[in-house]
Design an enzyme around this catalytic site. Structure first.
Site, short mmCIF file in Angstrom:
data_model
loop_
_atom_site.label_atom_id
_atom_site.label_comp_id
_atom_site.label_asym_id
_atom_site.label_seq_id
_atom_site.Cartn_x
_atom_site.Cartn_y
_atom_site.Cartn_z
N ARG A 60 6.65 20.56 62.33
CA ARG A 60 5.27 20.21 62.10
C ARG A 60 4.92 20.44 60.54
O ARG A 60 4.25 19.67 60.17
CB ARG A 60 4.49 21.20 62.97
CG ARG A 60 4.36 20.85 64.24
CD ARG A 60 4.11 22.05 65.14
NE ARG A 60 5.43 22.43 65.40
CZ ARG A 60 6.43 22.04 66.35
NH1 ARG A 60 5.93 21.01 67.17
NH2 ARG A 60 7.56 22.35 66.37
N LYS A 89 25.93 23.20 46.27
CA LYS A 89 27.04 23.16 44.95
C LYS A 89 26.62 24.53 44.44
O LYS A 89 27.53 24.79 43.38
CB LYS A 89 26.79 22.03 44.16
CG LYS A 89 27.07 20.63 44.45
CD LYS A 89 26.89 19.58 43.46
CE LYS A 89 26.86 18.10 44.03
NZ LYS A 89 26.40 17.09 43.02
C1 NCD Z 1 6.27 28.48 62.60
C2 NCD Z 1 7.24 29.15 61.44
O1 NCD Z 1 7.78 28.33 60.95
O2 NCD Z 1 6.62 30.09 60.93
N1 NCD Z 1 6.30 27.25 62.76
C3 NCD Z 1 5.47 26.34 62.07
O3 NCD Z 1 5.43 26.37 60.82
N2 NCD Z 1 4.45 25.84 62.77
C4 NCD Z 1 6.57 29.44 63.74
C5 NCD Z 1 7.91 29.46 64.23
O4 NCD Z 1 8.70 29.04 63.83
O5 NCD Z 1 7.87 30.34 65.34
#
Ligand code: NCD
Length: 314
Positions: A60, A89
């Protein structure tokens, strides 16, 4: 429009925003929403390029930054899966960001180490956006979550926010609670197993800011008063003891039955990905906004951020 405080600035932590900043970003995000829904795109950032430098998995955040840049007419270099880059590397973070600051106008970085985005910003002569630094922060996610809550309720006054899951390692929680605590009239319930409690320094900071804070181990007591139920995944990648992770991963599972006492007007949020902590049948509940409003808002807010950072006036 107010003066643009974000022009050429890094976005590293939720601590850097004032209440006015948040209102400014929200106003621009609303404009972006209108643009997407009427024209689909515009060429505000034509000729600008973004590096998306992701050292940790992402769907996302990566996808919405790329979509945002493209909807604004800009381009991007995708560095996702750095196992195919010079990082394997042995190249340092400093050298990598210095390189990409020569090619592009902004660097969006996700990295497993707390403080990595700050280090990147020290070496990068272009603005840097922290898209998640280990168990540290995730400010752009917090902005989209903040936008979703404010947009949905109109005002934050008097809202009760219940955050549940891995509060120790969940960076989205860390950043969002900081943003929300700028508004004094809120109540926070932090629900987690004892070993996944919110870091104590953050808890202290929230209390110092004058918001009401409670820590609990179950949702029973607080669900009926909750306006925003913010659910998080137990962060497997932060565990050295995987047996412990297995024990904790489904400590809380949000189901239609569990939600029975919840307010009709509440909303259910999750930064996603979910791995079983919200059952699929909750998706049909009108209060579930994680795959609808919250997701769409991610793109509007990131469009707003990119435009505000890369243009003097938006
Ligand atoms: C979150 C993250 O990466 O911190 N995801 C995101 O960016 N929507 C939450 C998660 O990974 O649990």
């Amino acid at each position: 429009m107010p003066t643009n405080n974000f022009y050429q600035q890094d976005i590293l932590t939720a601590d850097q925003f004032t209440k006015d900043d948040l209102q400014h970003i929200l106003a621009v995000a609303k404009k972006m929403e209108k643009v997407v829904n009427t024209k689909g795109s515009l060429d505000l950032l034509k000729g600008k390029l973004m590096t998306a430098l992701f050292y940790e998995p992402s769907s996302r955040t990566f996808g919405s930054f790329v979509a945002s840049m493209q909807r604004l007419g800009g381009g991007f270099i995708p560095l996702q899966g750095v196992q195919y880059s010079s990082v394997v590397k042995g190249e340092t973070l400093a050298d990598t960001v210095r390189t990409f600051s020569c090619y592009t106008d902004i660097v969006v970085i996700r990295h497993p180490d707390v403080g990595s985005a700050k280090i990147a910003a020290e070496f990068c002569d272009k603005p840097v956006i922290n898209a998640g630094d280990g168990v540290g922060e995730h400010p752009s996610q917090a902005l989209l979550d903040f936008f979703t809550i404010s947009h949905h309720f109109g005002s934050l006054d008097g809202l009760t926010i219940t955050m549940v899951g891995d509060l120790l390692n969940g960076r989205t929680i860390h950043s969002l609670s900081k943003l929300l605590s700028l508004h004094k009239g809120m109540t926070f319930n932090f629900v987690s197993p004892d070993i996944l409690r919110l870091p104590s320094n953050l808890l202290e900071k929230l209390r110092e800011r004058g918001v009401k804070v409670r820590e609990l181990e179950t949702l029973d007591e607080v669900l009926k008063d909750t306006d925003v139920l913010y659910v998080t995944r137990v962060q497997k990648e932060r565990f050295t003891d995987l047996d412990l992770y297995e024990k904790l991963k489904h400590h809380y599972i949000i189901t239609p039955t569990l939600l029975k006492p919840a307010k009709k007007t509440a909303i259910i949020m999750h930064p996603l990905p979910r791995v079983g902590e919200i059952s699929m049948d909750v998706d049909l509940d009108k209060r579930a906004v994680y795959i609808t409003e919250q997701m769409r808002n991610g793109m509007y807010v990131r469009m707003a951020l990119l435009a505000l950072i890369l243009l003097k006036e938006v």
